[in-house]
Design an enzyme around this catalytic site. Structure first.
Site, PDB file in Angstrom:
ATOM      1  CE  LYS A   6      10.017   0.515 -19.130  1.00 43.20           C
ATOM      2  NZ  LYS A   6       9.262  -0.029 -20.269  1.00 43.20           N
TER       3      LYS A   6
ATOM      4  NE  ARG B 261       5.315   6.014 -19.967  1.00 39.12           N
ATOM      5  CZ  ARG B 261       5.589   5.412 -18.801  1.00 39.12           C
ATOM      6  NH1 ARG B 261       6.717   4.747 -18.648  1.00 39.12           N
ATOM      7  NH2 ARG B 261       4.724   5.492 -17.801  1.00 39.12           N
TER       8      ARG B 261
END
Length: 286
Positions: free
Chosen positions: A221, A255
């Site tokens: 991210k 995840r």
């Protein structure tokens, strides 16, 4: 005990959720699993490497071309049905904020609805309740789907995360979603700047202490990229470092894009914490 689909996971059992993007413009793989066969091959590989959950997404999280509910369903529903046929024991999650899509994928065999935009469509929780499937309750800071944060401020970002996610979780249970199938997610990068996401990680134990199983979506991210000043393809080390910290603090579901590497990190942290025996223990015994 976390219960999803046919699977039950003990309190200290780390669980990997592998990302399978059914989009032509995903930020990480640029559409590598948009086609059916590459996507199914990705599922097979992820399961072999230790993923218990497959998270199917039909819309890129960030800004981009508009994707209607009908198109999102076209990308995901048939695929969910085929994954269910080929992998009857795997937990199938679908990353969607739309109740119409949630309904369709539940009919096709999904076990979990991953509501990454924090209840923007309140009917999605009603769908989860009606089908008896799990629900991920995420903090997105009130952001609209597919928007980027701009000068977002919080008096206390973790307090806001707790208020929102616990409220969504209790509402879901009140609607009839099984309590043992509800997870909370701090929503790294969603409605947050990099410092917010770092603080959410540092104080993750406050979420764990609520008793709800915590899911973290950290993989490659922007907060990792900005912290280390690395482009998307060079964020694995930072992601794994954040994964190790999150595991030590008690997060349960991860995840991820890179399953095998994450599995090793989670197994090592679990062994250090005393929740897992070493796979081999010969040193000093011969």
């Amino acid at each position: 005990m976390l219960r999803l689909g046919r699977r039950e996971f003990a309190a200290h059992e780390p669980v990997i959720m592998a990302i399978v993007n059914r989009t032509p413009d995903s930020f990480y793989d640029r559409g590598a699993t948009f086609g059916d066969e590459p996507a199914l091959a990705r599922v097979e590989q992820a399961v072999a490497e230790g993923a218990a959950i497959i998270d199917v997404g039909g819309v890129k999280a960030g800004p981009g071309d508009e994707v209607s509910a009908a198109e999102e369903a076209r990308r995901t529903v048939g695929f969910v049905a085929e994954v269910r046929r080929r992998f009857p024991d795997v937990v199938i999650s679908v990353d969607t904020w739309r109740h119409e899509v949630g309904e369709a994928v539940c009919e096709a065999g999904a076990d979990l609805l991953n509501d990454a935009w924090g209840g923007v469509d309140p009917k999605l929780a009603e769908v989860a309740a009606r089908y008896g499937v799990g629900l991920v309750c995420t903090h997105a800071g009130g952001a609209e789907p597919r928007t980027r944060p701009h000068r977002v401020t919080y008096e206390d970002v973790v307090a806001d995360i707790l208020q929102v996610t616990l409220g969504l979780a209790e509402r879901a249970v009140g609607l009839g979603v099984p309590r043992e199938s509800v997870l909370i997610d701090p929503g790294h990068d969603f409605g947050k700047n990099t410092r917010h996401s770092l603080e959410a990680t540092r104080r993750l134990g406050e979420m764990v202490e609520t008793g709800w199983p915590v899911l973290v979506s950290l993989s490659n991210k922007d907060f990792v990229g900005e912290t280390l000043d690395r482009p998307v393809k060079e964020r694995l080390i930072g992601t794994l470092a954040t994964t190790a910290v999150s595991a030590w603090l008690g997060a349960q579901v991860y995840r991820v894009h890179e399953v095998a590497e994450t599995r090793q990190v989670l197994d090592m942290v679990a062994a250090i914490a005393g929740h897992r025996e070493p796979t081999v223990a010969r040193r000093g015994l011969a």
